[in-house]
Design an enzyme around this catalytic site. Structure first.
Site, PDB file in Angstrom:
ATOM      1  N   SER A   8     -24.398  43.634  18.585  1.00 21.77           N
ATOM      2  CA  SER A   8     -23.600  44.435  17.657  1.00 21.77           C
ATOM      3  C   SER A   8     -24.539  45.088  16.659  1.00 21.77           C
ATOM      4  O   SER A   8     -25.367  44.408  16.046  1.00 21.77           O
ATOM      5  CB  SER A   8     -22.610  43.541  16.916  1.00 21.77           C
ATOM      6  N   HIS A  31     -22.679  46.977  21.313  1.00 21.98           N
ATOM      7  CA  HIS A  31     -21.351  46.726  20.741  1.00 21.98           C
ATOM      8  C   HIS A  31     -21.231  47.474  19.414  1.00 21.98           C
ATOM      9  O   HIS A  31     -22.055  47.277  18.509  1.00 21.98           O
ATOM     10  CB  HIS A  31     -21.184  45.218  20.545  1.00 21.98           C
ATOM     11  N   ASP A  33     -18.952  48.347  16.163  1.00 16.09           N
ATOM     12  CA  ASP A  33     -17.826  47.866  15.369  1.00 16.09           C
ATOM     13  C   ASP A  33     -17.281  48.960  14.463  1.00 16.09           C
ATOM     14  O   ASP A  33     -17.946  49.396  13.523  1.00 16.09           O
ATOM     15  CB  ASP A  33     -18.271  46.668  14.523  1.00 16.09           C
ATOM     16  N   MET A  35     -14.528  49.780  11.747  1.00 14.66           N
ATOM     17  CA  MET A  35     -13.609  49.122  10.793  1.00 14.66           C
ATOM     18  C   MET A  35     -13.059  50.155   9.825  1.00 14.66           C
ATOM     19  O   MET A  35     -13.797  51.039   9.383  1.00 14.66           O
ATOM     20  CB  MET A  35     -14.354  48.043  10.005  1.00 14.66           C
ATOM     21  N   HIS A  64     -15.502  48.441  19.583  1.00 13.28           N
ATOM     22  CA  HIS A  64     -14.549  47.443  19.101  1.00 13.28           C
ATOM     23  C   HIS A  64     -13.820  48.012  17.887  1.00 13.28           C
ATOM     24  O   HIS A  64     -14.398  48.106  16.806  1.00 13.28           O
ATOM     25  CB  HIS A  64     -15.327  46.159  18.744  1.00 13.28           C
ATOM     26  N   MET A  66     -11.489  47.796  14.988  1.00 14.80           N
ATOM     27  CA  MET A  66     -10.767  46.921  14.059  1.00 14.80           C
ATOM     28  C   MET A  66     -10.045  47.827  13.081  1.00 14.80           C
ATOM     29  O   MET A  66     -10.444  47.974  11.917  1.00 14.80           O
ATOM     30  CB  MET A  66     -11.765  45.983  13.360  1.00 14.80           C
ATOM     31  N   MET A 135     -11.824  36.757  19.625  1.00 12.92           N
ATOM     32  CA  MET A 135     -12.626  36.733  18.393  1.00 12.92           C
ATOM     33  C   MET A 135     -12.934  35.283  18.025  1.00 12.92           C
ATOM     34  O   MET A 135     -12.029  34.447  17.959  1.00 12.92           O
ATOM     35  CB  MET A 135     -11.881  37.397  17.230  1.00 12.92           C
ATOM     36  N   GLY A 140     -14.304  41.498  10.642  1.00 12.04           N
ATOM     37  CA  GLY A 140     -14.573  42.181   9.376  1.00 12.04           C
ATOM     38  C   GLY A 140     -16.026  42.146   8.944  1.00 12.04           C
ATOM     39  O   GLY A 140     -16.507  43.090   8.346  1.00 12.04           O
ATOM     40  N   PHE A 141     -16.706  41.050   9.261  1.00  8.76           N
ATOM     41  CA  PHE A 141     -18.073  40.916   8.766  1.00  8.76           C
ATOM     42  C   PHE A 141     -18.969  40.228   9.790  1.00  8.76           C
ATOM     43  O   PHE A 141     -18.499  39.378  10.551  1.00  8.76           O
ATOM     44  CB  PHE A 141     -18.094  40.103   7.463  1.00  8.76           C
ATOM     45  N   GLY A 142     -20.241  40.594   9.772  1.00 10.43           N
ATOM     46  CA  GLY A 142     -21.225  39.893  10.584  1.00 10.43           C
ATOM     47  C   GLY A 142     -21.679  38.643   9.858  1.00 10.43           C
ATOM     48  O   GLY A 142     -21.391  38.453   8.672  1.00 10.43           O
ATOM     49  N   ASP A 171     -16.795  37.311  20.464  1.00  8.84           N
ATOM     50  CA  ASP A 171     -17.439  38.067  19.385  1.00  8.84           C
ATOM     51  C   ASP A 171     -17.377  37.277  18.087  1.00  8.84           C
ATOM     52  O   ASP A 171     -16.295  36.990  17.582  1.00  8.84           O
ATOM     53  CB  ASP A 171     -16.702  39.416  19.240  1.00  8.84           C
ATOM     54  N   GLY A 172     -18.564  36.961  17.544  1.00  8.43           N
ATOM     55  CA  GLY A 172     -18.641  36.318  16.237  1.00  8.43           C
ATOM     56  C   GLY A 172     -19.334  34.973  16.272  1.00  8.43           C
ATOM     57  O   GLY A 172     -18.924  34.070  16.997  1.00  8.43           O
ATOM     58  N   GLY A 173     -20.423  34.867  15.536  1.00  9.53           N
ATOM     59  CA  GLY A 173     -21.103  33.584  15.398  1.00  9.53           C
ATOM     60  C   GLY A 173     -21.872  33.132  16.628  1.00  9.53           C
ATOM     61  O   GLY A 173     -22.187  31.949  16.768  1.00  9.53           O
ATOM     62  N   GLY A 193     -24.525  39.799  16.757  1.00 13.21           N
ATOM     63  CA  GLY A 193     -25.033  40.750  15.767  1.00 13.21           C
ATOM     64  C   GLY A 193     -26.229  40.200  15.029  1.00 13.21           C
ATOM     65  O   GLY A 193     -27.384  40.530  15.333  1.00 13.21           O
ATOM     66  N   SER A 194     -25.960  39.312  14.060  1.00 13.29           N
ATOM     67  CA  SER A 194     -27.045  38.830  13.199  1.00 13.29           C
ATOM     68  C   SER A 194     -28.094  38.045  13.978  1.00 13.29           C
ATOM     69  O   SER A 194     -29.283  38.099  13.641  1.00 13.29           O
ATOM     70  CB  SER A 194     -26.475  38.006  12.046  1.00 13.29           C
TER      71      SER A 194
HETATM   72  C1  DX5 Z   1     -17.141  41.065  13.279  1.00 10.88           C
HETATM   73  C2  DX5 Z   1     -17.631  42.023  14.320  1.00 10.88           C
HETATM   74  C3  DX5 Z   1     -18.741  41.472  15.115  1.00 10.88           C
HETATM   75  C4  DX5 Z   1     -19.969  41.152  14.299  1.00 10.88           C
HETATM   76  C5  DX5 Z   1     -20.590  39.940  14.892  1.00 10.88           C
HETATM   77  O1  DX5 Z   1     -15.937  41.465  12.790  1.00 10.88           O
HETATM   78  O2  DX5 Z   1     -16.583  42.359  15.214  1.00 10.88           O
HETATM   79  O3  DX5 Z   1     -19.060  42.288  16.234  1.00 10.88           O
HETATM   80  O4  DX5 Z   1     -20.918  42.180  14.259  1.00 10.88           O
HETATM   81  O5  DX5 Z   1     -21.613  39.532  14.080  1.00 10.88           O
HETATM   82  P1  DX5 Z   1     -22.286  38.110  14.189  1.00 10.88           P
HETATM   83  O6  DX5 Z   1     -22.860  38.012  15.574  1.00 10.88           O
HETATM   84  O7  DX5 Z   1     -23.312  38.150  13.137  1.00 10.88           O
HETATM   85  O8  DX5 Z   1     -21.204  37.079  13.954  1.00 10.88           O
HETATM   86 ZN    ZN Z   2     -17.147  43.315  17.141  1.00 12.45          ZN
END
Ligand code: DX5
Ligand code: ZN
Length: 214
Positions: A8, A31, A33, A35, A64, A66, A135, A140-142, A171-173, A193-194
Site C-alpha cells: 500500500s 494497493h 487507498d 479515502m 481500495h 474507502m 479488513m 482509515g490509517f496505516g 488489509d491492515g497490520g 503498507g508500513s
Molecule cells: C487502511 C488501508 C491500508 C493501509 C495498511 O485503511 O486500507 O491499505 O495502508 O497499512 P498497514 O499495512 O500499515 O496496516
Molecule cells: Zn487498503
C-alpha cells in the site's frame, strides 16, 4: 500458489510516487487507498491521481475505495484504468449492480468488509465478484495493530468461497509476525503498507514477506 504481495502506498512518499512504484516493482500489485474523509476519517488521493498511476504503474493496480457512495464513483475508477476496484459493502447501496458495472467498465470487482461486519454478508455476492477483502484493521490509517479476530474471518471466507475463482485479500497490520498466520488462514493477497515502506529496503522486505507466506 504463493501469497501475492500488494504494497500500500499510503505510507510511501507522495511527492515521489513514480520512484516509490519502482521500489516495489517486484510485488504482485500496488494497493492504492482512496479515502474521502466521510466513510473514513482521513483523506488521501482521488480519481486524477489514480488515473495517472494506472498509466505509469509497472504493476496491476488494486484500488481500495474507502468512500461513501461507491455506487456513483467506483465505476469511474474502473474506467480510469484500475485493474481491480474494491468497494466497501457497508457503503454500497446496490452491491450486485455495482459489481456488474465495475466489470462492465473493464476492471475486476471486489467487495470489502470492515472488522465488525460478518463474513456472511458477502454470501449473496459470490457470483458477482473477483475478490473479497477482509479488513484486519478499521479502515482509515496505516500502521495500526492487527485485529486477531480477522484470522477466523479469513478462514470462514475461504470456506465460503470454496472452489469459486475468487481471491481472498487481507488489509491492515500485515508484517513478519502476522504473515505466516495470514497465509495459513487462506489469504491469497496480502496488503502491507508500513511493513514495506517503513523498511529500509522495500524490495527486500517484499521477498521476506513472500517467503513467510509460502
Ligand atoms: C487502511 C488501508 C491500508 C493501509 C495498511 O485503511 O486500507 O491499505 O495502508 O497499512 P498497514 O499495512 O500499515 O496496516
Ligand atoms: Zn487498503
Amino acid at each position: 500458489m504463493p501469497v501475492e504481495i500488494a504494497p500500500s502506498i499510503l505510507t510511501a512518499d507522495f511527492a515521489n510516487l513514480e520512484r516509490e512504484l519502482e521500489r516495489i516493482a517486484s510485488a504482485d500489485w500496488v494497493h492504492l487507498d482512496v479515502m474521502d474523509g466521510h466513510f473514513v476519517p482521513n483523506l488521501t488521493i482521488g480519481l486524477p491521481v489514480i488515473r495517472r498511476i494506472a498509466q505509469i504503474s509497472p504493476l496491476p493496480t488494486d484500488v481500495h475505495l474507502m468512500i461513501d457512495n461507491p455506487d456513483t464513483y467506483a465505476p469511474e475508477y474502473a474506467a480510469a484504468g484500475a485493474t481491480s476496484v474494491t468497494f466497501h459493502l457497508e457503503a454500497a447501496k446496490a452491491p450486485v449492480r455495482l459489481s456488474r458495472e465495475i466489470r462492465r467498465q473493464g476492471a475486476k470487482a471486489a467487495a470489502a468488509i470492515n472488522p465488525a461486519t460478518p463474513v456472511a454478508a458477502l454470501e449473496n455476492l459470490l457470483d458477482e465478484v473477483d475478490m473479497i477483502l477482509i479488513m484486519s484493521v478499521e479502515p482509515g490509517f496505516g500502521g495500526q495493530s492487527f485485529i486477531e479476530q480477522s484470522l477466523a474471518k479469513l478462514a470462514q471466507a475461504k470456506r465460503l468461497i470454496g472452489e469459486r475463482p475468487i481471491k481472498l485479500e487481507t488489509d491492515g497490520g500485515a508484517d513478519r509476525q502476522t504473515m505466516p498466520r495470514l497465509a495459513k488462514a487462506g489469504a491469497d493477497v496480502v496488503v502491507a503498507g508500513s511493513a514495506i515502506f517503513g523498511a529500509e529496503d522495500p524490495a527486500a522486505e517484499i521477498e521476506v514477506l513472500r517467503e513467510l507466506g509460502r
